[in-house]
Design a protein around this motif. Sequence first.
Motif, mmCIF file in Angstrom:
data_model
loop_
_atom_site.group_PDB
_atom_site.id
_atom_site.type_symbol
_atom_site.label_atom_id
_atom_site.label_comp_id
_atom_site.label_asym_id
_atom_site.label_seq_id
_atom_site.Cartn_x
_atom_site.Cartn_y
_atom_site.Cartn_z
ATOM 1 N N GLY A 95 46.915 64.316 44.914
ATOM 2 C CA GLY A 95 46.250 65.392 44.177
ATOM 3 C C GLY A 95 46.431 65.303 42.671
ATOM 4 N N ASP A 96 47.336 64.436 42.210
ATOM 5 C CA ASP A 96 47.597 64.343 40.765
ATOM 6 C C ASP A 96 46.433 63.635 40.056
ATOM 7 N N PRO A 97 46.276 63.926 38.761
ATOM 8 C CA PRO A 97 45.162 63.346 38.006
ATOM 9 C C PRO A 97 45.444 61.933 37.486
ATOM 10 N N VAL A 98 44.396 61.135 37.468
ATOM 11 C CA VAL A 98 44.452 59.797 36.867
ATOM 12 C C VAL A 98 43.335 59.739 35.829
ATOM 13 N N VAL A 99 43.724 59.605 34.572
ATOM 14 C CA VAL A 99 42.747 59.569 33.487
ATOM 15 C C VAL A 99 42.123 58.175 33.418
ATOM 16 N N VAL A 100 40.798 58.133 33.327
ATOM 17 C CA VAL A 100 40.089 56.858 33.140
ATOM 18 C C VAL A 100 39.097 57.039 31.988
ATOM 19 N N ASN A 101 38.632 55.908 31.437
ATOM 20 C CA ASN A 101 37.762 55.948 30.261
ATOM 21 C C ASN A 101 36.372 55.390 30.573
ATOM 22 N N PRO A 102 35.495 56.221 31.147
ATOM 23 C CA PRO A 102 34.166 55.727 31.463
ATOM 24 C C PRO A 102 33.338 55.439 30.207
ATOM 25 N N PRO A 103 32.379 54.511 30.259
ATOM 26 C CA PRO A 103 32.039 53.734 31.444
ATOM 27 C C PRO A 103 33.112 52.681 31.705
ATOM 28 N N VAL A 104 33.559 52.610 32.940
ATOM 29 C CA VAL A 104 34.640 51.681 33.270
ATOM 30 C C VAL A 104 34.392 51.098 34.653
ATOM 31 N N TYR A 105 35.016 49.963 34.913
ATOM 32 C CA TYR A 105 34.932 49.237 36.185
ATOM 33 C C TYR A 105 34.845 50.232 37.367
ATOM 34 N N PRO A 106 33.686 50.318 38.025
ATOM 35 C CA PRO A 106 33.475 51.383 39.019
ATOM 36 C C PRO A 106 34.537 51.498 40.115
ATOM 37 N N PRO A 107 35.140 50.390 40.595
ATOM 38 C CA PRO A 107 36.171 50.576 41.629
ATOM 39 C C PRO A 107 37.363 51.426 41.178
ATOM 40 N N PHE A 108 37.556 51.613 39.874
ATOM 41 C CA PHE A 108 38.625 52.520 39.438
ATOM 42 C C PHE A 108 38.433 53.886 40.116
ATOM 43 N N PHE A 109 37.197 54.354 40.147
ATOM 44 C CA PHE A 109 36.913 55.665 40.736
ATOM 45 C C PHE A 109 37.177 55.620 42.247
ATOM 46 N N GLN A 110 36.646 54.584 42.883
ATOM 47 C CA GLN A 110 36.750 54.519 44.350
ATOM 48 C C GLN A 110 38.200 54.406 44.811
ATOM 49 N N PHE A 111 38.974 53.517 44.178
ATOM 50 C CA PHE A 111 40.361 53.321 44.610
ATOM 51 C C PHE A 111 41.194 54.578 44.351
ATOM 52 N N VAL A 112 41.009 55.185 43.182
ATOM 53 C CA VAL A 112 41.812 56.363 42.838
ATOM 54 C C VAL A 112 41.502 57.505 43.802
ATOM 55 N N HIS A 122 47.420 57.340 33.356
ATOM 56 C CA HIS A 122 46.217 56.866 32.667
ATOM 57 C C HIS A 122 45.993 55.430 33.101
ATOM 58 N N LEU A 123 44.885 55.207 33.791
ATOM 59 C CA LEU A 123 44.537 53.846 34.207
ATOM 60 C C LEU A 123 43.702 53.240 33.084
ATOM 61 N N LEU A 124 44.401 52.465 32.254
ATOM 62 C CA LEU A 124 43.786 51.901 31.048
ATOM 63 C C LEU A 124 43.202 50.534 31.373
ATOM 64 N N CYS A 125 41.979 50.297 30.952
ATOM 65 C CA CYS A 125 41.339 49.003 31.192
ATOM 66 C C CYS A 125 41.395 48.225 29.877
ATOM 67 N N SER A 126 42.177 47.159 29.852
ATOM 68 C CA SER A 126 42.451 46.494 28.575
ATOM 69 C C SER A 126 42.524 44.979 28.755
ATOM 70 N N PRO A 127 41.579 44.219 28.218
ATOM 71 C CA PRO A 127 40.335 44.624 27.574
ATOM 72 C C PRO A 127 39.471 45.484 28.494
ATOM 73 N N HIS A 128 38.557 46.225 27.863
ATOM 74 C CA HIS A 128 37.772 47.171 28.626
ATOM 75 C C HIS A 128 36.603 46.481 29.334
ATOM 76 N N ASN A 129 36.437 46.801 30.600
ATOM 77 C CA ASN A 129 35.273 46.354 31.380
ATOM 78 C C ASN A 129 34.487 47.623 31.717
ATOM 79 N N PRO A 130 33.207 47.747 31.379
ATOM 80 C CA PRO A 130 32.266 46.677 31.047
ATOM 81 C C PRO A 130 31.939 46.496 29.570
ATOM 82 N N THR A 131 32.528 47.202 28.653
ATOM 83 C CA THR A 131 32.063 47.073 27.266
ATOM 84 C C THR A 131 32.594 45.813 26.587
#
Length: 262
Positions: free
Chosen positions: A118-135, A174-183
């Motif tokens: 139930g805890d929150p995971v911060v993501v930075n959209p637009p971001v690798y779509p599986p981040f949403f699905q897995f979380v 915070h699930l940080l995408c670094s380098p960022h995908n897809p930008t």
Amino acid sequence: MTRIPHESSGEPNPLRALGLDRLRRRTSMKWRTYPDDVLPLWVAEMDVPLAEPVVRAVGDALALGDTGYPAGSGYAEALAAFAAKRWGWHALAVERTAIVPDVMLGVVEMLKLVTGPGDPVVVNPPVYPPFFQFVEHMDRRIAEAPLGADGRLDLDVLETAYRRAVAGGGRAAHLLCSPHNPTGTVHTAAELAAVAALADRYGVRVVADEIHAPLTAGGVDFVPYLSVPGADSGLSLMSASKAWNLAGLKAALAVAGPAAEA
Ligand SMILES: Cc1ncc(COP(=O)(O)O)c(C=O)c1O
């Protein structure tokens, strides 16, 4: 650093080394999921030959039947040496690493350590779509802090997301995408240090997916999250899978910062 030789340079272009006939013999997702006239560009598989040392190492292991449970820390040591040479990061602590099957399963395990159901995971959209699905599949809640119009992290938006994420009293990550995908955005040292400072202020744990770290364009420096001041409680996931086209080999590495406790 990745550089595809220009046609006129006389150097062989690895993208032309394998003909379509050979590529179609591959059994991977890119080549087998759809009919012949469809090539899914969303699958990050490269149409190039594998690097010769990789072919040799994997071939030698297969020839020897050397496919049992891995012992020792050779993989982490290789990453530590690479990180020192490529990024000037000399502090990757081999004893604070763990082999994980792949980056996304590593992400799940790291998020399990630092958050609860139930805890929150911060993501930075637009971001690798599986981040949403897995979380969401692991019963955590997505909290969005979109990138700015310039495609970079928006620190004000991030701070608001952190503040809201911890307001409920749970543990936030915070699930940080670094380098960022897809930008393709490569976060700067200053941006990452600002993330670390915010995370520290709000008690948010940063899990950095650094799978594309070796693939930045010439002249653009990747900065490992754990190398910036204040990121000691962070967690990083690295892998050879994107840069060396080894997704099928399932060999990623989780790296914990010096102060990262579950
Ligand atoms: C940002 C990002 N993370 C993770 C993955 C998946 O990595 P793995 O196959 O190691 O789980 C990808 C694949 O393209 C990716 O782009």
